[in-house]
Design a protein around this motif. Structure first.
Motif, PDB file in Angstrom:
ATOM      1  N   TYR A   9       0.832  -1.220  -0.048  1.00  0.00           N
ATOM      2  CA  TYR A   9      -0.008  -0.015  -0.128  1.00  0.00           C
ATOM      3  C   TYR A   9       0.749   1.377   0.005  1.00  0.00           C
ATOM      4  O   TYR A   9       2.124   1.135   0.226  1.00  0.00           O
ATOM      5  CB  TYR A   9      -0.919   0.183   1.240  1.00  0.00           C
ATOM      6  CG  TYR A   9      -1.869  -1.306   1.278  1.00  0.00           C
ATOM      7  CD1 TYR A   9      -3.109  -0.926   0.602  1.00  0.00           C
ATOM      8  CD2 TYR A   9      -1.600  -2.322   1.762  1.00  0.00           C
ATOM      9  CE1 TYR A   9      -3.993  -1.917   0.516  1.00  0.00           C
ATOM     10  CE2 TYR A   9      -2.458  -3.442   1.708  1.00  0.00           C
ATOM     11  CZ  TYR A   9      -3.772  -3.220   1.139  1.00  0.00           C
ATOM     12  OH  TYR A   9      -4.497  -4.332   1.044  1.00  0.00           O
ATOM     13  N   LYS A  33      -3.180   4.521  -2.661  1.00  0.00           N
ATOM     14  CA  LYS A  33      -3.467   3.162  -2.501  1.00  0.00           C
ATOM     15  C   LYS A  33      -3.340   3.217  -0.637  1.00  0.00           C
ATOM     16  O   LYS A  33      -2.482   2.924  -0.144  1.00  0.00           O
ATOM     17  CB  LYS A  33      -2.662   2.037  -2.978  1.00  0.00           C
ATOM     18  CG  LYS A  33      -3.381   0.694  -2.962  1.00  0.00           C
ATOM     19  CD  LYS A  33      -2.531  -0.496  -3.561  1.00  0.00           C
ATOM     20  CE  LYS A  33      -3.140  -1.543  -3.451  1.00  0.00           C
ATOM     21  NZ  LYS A  33      -2.192  -2.517  -3.789  1.00  0.00           N
ATOM     22  N   ALA A 254       4.048  -0.442   3.500  1.00  0.00           N
ATOM     23  CA  ALA A 254       3.539   0.820   3.147  1.00  0.00           C
ATOM     24  C   ALA A 254       4.782   1.593   3.615  1.00  0.00           C
ATOM     25  O   ALA A 254       5.259   1.728   4.608  1.00  0.00           O
ATOM     26  CB  ALA A 254       2.402   1.184   3.691  1.00  0.00           C
TER      27      ALA A 254
END
Lengths: 476, 82
Positions: A9, A33, A254
């Motif tokens: 992400y 995202k 992420a």
């Protein structure tokens, strides 16, 4: 436990409180995202509702502020397209302060409110007006003065009458958990302008409608929301965020992680004390959380005459010594506290009543909850709602333990860190300098109080992250 | 000295505003270029006062428009202390 769809992400947000949801919406809207993971089975944090005994109750937050034209909540809800999904009403009056000798309401028409004060305190007539206009439109130099000093100092600049000052401060003890002599002038002024001068908004159908609308919008914008999904760790390597480890052991990566959990939990558990700079660790350990609350939920057999106007929050005090009231919280002494807040819902005949309460351990509340609940009802009947008991068909309460269990807020704290002058606006609580890519949002960042406060921080953090990403894509 | 004060102030503004340090040059307008609103201005002021152990006069806070002015103000205050 639900599984995330992806492994990678742009941003992972931990906690779907209002601030996490707003932040997520802006990030998803900006094309990132985003995964939003929430431990509870519904979004909202303190802004949720639950069903019991055939009634729906707002769990804690029961209205919000900052919704006037150009108010921060208004701007952001409009911007995100939330406004048109909800029917938002303003209670009028939003709040009424009641003591043995006074009854003063905060009306949508501010002149009407000023008039009520003037009737009781004609010698301070101009001062109330001046004070309100300062709060709504502060001059820059006085605004910056509020970084020092307490709300009491601010009141002393405007008023001479001590009773008037107490009446102005009484609702803030309920809304911010501190008496004027301890509350930061800035926090007090914010609470006053957002909650009393522009407060009392609520979505038709109850507060859960708000996080639900934000969650829907977040998903529409391409965000992924996982409920019942606790996070075990924020993974960090070389002082940079890499992602999160789920409680079941899974991992998602992420470069940015936003924590909408409490600050202690974020730093001490999710990050781990080894990751924290010593100086910051000592500061964190020395910080004081805000107080918690004991919340009573009553389902009634209908609306009856002695109930207050549905929607209006009543702040009731049976005396004028707010310092005494504050000191009594730690002893869980309801009689010495001598006050409470309550409101009657507009949608269904229920009462939500709130009194500050100490954290204490599980067995304390197990042994005392029933008795505390019943004496709270006795007091409500005695001072505010004659004949209340015969109309109750359902009663329950949330203790500070309950609040902690559902939201994982440290010691069931209701407002993040205590809003004292020394704990004001500490920037490393929203963007710690020692871990790249980690941000905090919500009321533990030291500036977000109430829904308007956390909405502001959520938007702000999203803008910071979007700006970082633009710099990565376009280094020039 | 100047350099240190400037670097510290830039670092504080970076933390509060979310702009990268290398984007924050002395001539940048704090409100317009760095999107600092009144709440963040308080945050920056509090952080500067804590960091340098100085007290900025309330009426001087709104006068700070650029990063450079903030640096000059802190330097003036520091020279009074030492």
């Amino acid at each position: 436990m639900p599984q995330p769809h992806g492994k990678n992400y742009d941003v992972i947000i931990i906690g779907a409180g209002i601030s996490g949801l707003v932040c997520g919406c802006y990030l998803a809207k900006g094309g990132m995202k985003v995964l939003l993971a929430e431990q509870h089975f519904k979004p909202g944090g303190y802004c949720t509702a639950f069903k019991r005994g055939g009634f729906t109750f707002d769990a804690a937050a029961h209205c919000f502020g900052g919704y006037r034209k150009n108010g921060v909540t208004k701007k952001i809800f409009k911007d995100l397209g939330i406004e048109r999904r909800l029917k938002i009403k303003k209670n009028d009056p939003s709040d009424t302060v009641i003591t043995p000798d006074y009854r003063i309401s905060y009306w949508a028409d501010i002149d009407k409110t000023i008039e009520e004060f003037n009737n009781f305190f004609p010698q301070e007539a101009n001062n109330v007006k001046k004070f309100f206009s300062f709060l709504l439109n502060p001059d820059p130099s006085s605004f910056s003065r509020m970084r020092h000093g307490t709300f009491k100092d601010l009141l002393d600049q405007y008023f001479a009458n001590e009773t008037l000052k107490t009446l102005l401060s009484a609702p803030l003890l309920g809304l911010g958990g501190l008496p004027p002599a301890l509350m930061s002038a800035f926090i007090g002024a914010k609470l006053f302008s957002e909650f009393l001068l522009d407060g009392g908004y609520h979505p038709v159908g109850g507060m859960q409608a708000l996080p639900n609308a934000l969650a829907e919008r977040f998903k529409e914008l391409g965000g992924e929301l996982l409920l019942s999904c606790p996070i075990k760790k924020i993974k960090v390597e070389d002082n940079e965020v890499r992602g999160v480890i789920f409680k079941n052991g899974g991992f998602a990566s992420a470069p940015f992680v936003v924590s909408n959990c409490d600050a202690r939990q974020t730093f001490l558990k999710l990050l781990g004390s080894k990751m924290i700079e010593k100086e910051f660790y000592l500061k964190l350990k020395s910080m004081t959380p805000s107080i918690s609350n004991f919340i009573v939920y009553l389902g009634l057999d209908g609306y009856f005459k002695s109930l207050s106007k549905p929607g209006t929050t009543i702040c009731s005090f049976q005396h004028y010594d707010l310092n005494r009231a504050y000191r009594s919280i730690r002893e869980a002494n309801m009689e010495r506290y001598g006050g409470y807040m309550y409101y009657v819902s507009q949608d269904i005949p229920t009462v939500l009543a709130i009194i500050p309460a100490p954290y204490k351990n599980r067995s304390y509340w197990k042994n005392n909850k029933r008795q505390f609940l019943n004496s709270f009802i006795d007091r409500l009947e005695q001072y505010s709602i004659p004949g209340l008991k015969k109309h109750i068909i359902y009663k329950d309460a949330a203790t500070p333990q309950t609040l902690h269990r559902y939201t994982a807020n440290y010691r069931g704290a209701s407002f993040g860190w205590a809003g004292t002058p020394s704990q004001l606006a500490l920037s490393d609580f929203k963007k710690p300098s020692f871990v790249k890519g980690l941000y905090l949002t919500g009321h533990w960042t030291t500036h977000g109080l109430g829904i308007s406060g956390v909405v502001y921080v959520g938007h702000d953090i999203a803008q910071m992250i979007l700006r970082k990403r633009r710099n990565v894509i376009n280094p020039d | 000295m100047t350099n240190n004060v400037e670097q510290e102030i830039i670092s504080i503004i970076a933390d509060v505003s979310g702009f990268d340090k290398d984007e924050i040059t002395p001539e940048k307008n704090i409100v317009q270029d760095l999107e600092v609103d009144s709440i963040k201005a308080i945050e920056i002021t509090v952080a500067i006062e804590k960091k340098f152990k100085v007290s900025i006069r309330d009426e001087d806070v709104p006068k700070i428009v650029s990063v450079k002015q903030a640096v000059e103000l802190v330097e003036r205050l520091l020279s009074k202390v030492h």
